[in-house]
Design a protein around this motif. Sequence first.
Motif, PDB file in Angstrom:
ATOM      1  N   MET A 100       0.895  -1.202   0.005  1.00 43.74           N
ATOM      2  CA  MET A 100      -0.082   0.100  -0.135  1.00 43.74           C
ATOM      3  C   MET A 100       0.812   1.235   0.011  1.00 43.74           C
ATOM      4  SD  MET A 100      -3.038   1.578   0.072  1.00 43.74           S
ATOM      5  CE  MET A 100      -4.110   0.197   0.470  1.00 43.74           C
TER       6      MET A 100
ATOM      7  N   THR B 286      -7.575   0.923  11.752  1.00 40.51           N
ATOM      8  CA  THR B 286      -7.685   0.605  10.517  1.00 40.51           C
ATOM      9  C   THR B 286      -8.748   1.541   9.599  1.00 40.51           C
ATOM     10  OG1 THR B 286      -9.692  -0.969  10.830  1.00 40.51           O
ATOM     11  CG2 THR B 286      -7.661  -1.966  10.670  1.00 40.51           C
TER      12      THR B 286
ATOM     13  N   ALA C   5      -6.774  -0.941   5.489  1.00 38.20           N
ATOM     14  CA  ALA C   5      -5.470  -0.712   5.720  1.00 38.20           C
ATOM     15  C   ALA C   5      -5.329  -0.483   7.235  1.00 38.20           C
ATOM     16  CB  ALA C   5      -4.739   0.093   4.876  1.00 38.20           C
TER      17      ALA C   5
END
Length: 265
Positions: A1, A34, A42
Motif C-alpha cells: 500500500m 484500520t 489498511a
Amino acid sequence: MAADPQTALALLQSGELEVHGRVTSASNTVLYCTVTLDGLTAPCAYKPVAGERPLWDFPDGTLAEREVASFLVSAATGWGLVPPTVLREGQAGPGMVQLWIEPDAAAEELIDLQDPAGPEAGWLPIVHADVGGGRTALLVHRDDERLRRLAVLDAVLNNSDRKGGHWIEAVDGRLYGIDHGVTFAQPAKLRTLLWGWAGESLPEESAEVLDRLAGALDGALGEALRPLLTAAELAATRARVAALRTGGRHPEPAPDWPSIPWPPV
C-alpha cells in the motif's frame, strides 16, 4: 500500500476510521486503527492533537501538522521515506493519520554495539557508549544507502528525534522513517543516530534531490507547507536546503545541542 501513495492517501483521508487499541509505549497518544474505503482496508496510526503533550521548545503548531509536513517534504524528494500521512478528523478529534508499516521480522539489524576500537566493515561509527561495569562499546549503524537518504531528509527537516526505533524496514525491503513530530524548528536542533557520514560530501543523487526541493519549496510544496508551519519555520527550511546545497556535505553535530536522542533506541 505504501508503494502506491495516491491510493493510500485517498484511503487515509476519506476512509472509515476504526480504533482497535492504544500504543502504550508512545509518549503521546497513538491509536492503532484500520481505515476502510470501497472495500479496501489498511492498518494505520491515528495521533489526535488532543493527545499531544505541550513542548516548551516547540511552542507553535502541533505534532500532527509537523508529521504531515514531513511526509510532504519526503514525497517531494521522490524517496518515499515517510509513509503516506494526512490530517483528518477521527473519534478523538483532528489528528494525524499515517499508514501503518509492518516491520520485516527477518530483516538485518541496522544498528549495533561493537568493539570500541573501531567499526566492522560495512558499519559506521556513531558514538562510544557506556555499557556498564566501566566498559564502553562503539554504537554503529550500517553504511546503507537507505539510511543515508534518511540522514539527508533529517537534515532538511531539522529532525530532533531520529532514534533507532524511528525507522522501519518493511517486508519489501523499503525503509521508512516515522515519528516526525519534533521537526522544522527554526534553530538548529538535529538530533539523530545517523552521524556516520558527518562531514562527508553528499552523494550526487542527494545534491540533485536538494536542487529539486529548493524549487519545490518556492512553488507548490511551499504552498502546501504554509498552513502547517510558521513563516519562520518555512523560511528556515528553505535556508537549510540552501546551506546543504552550498556546502555539499552532510552536517556535523552542533557543539551547543545534544547530538544523540535519548533514549537512543
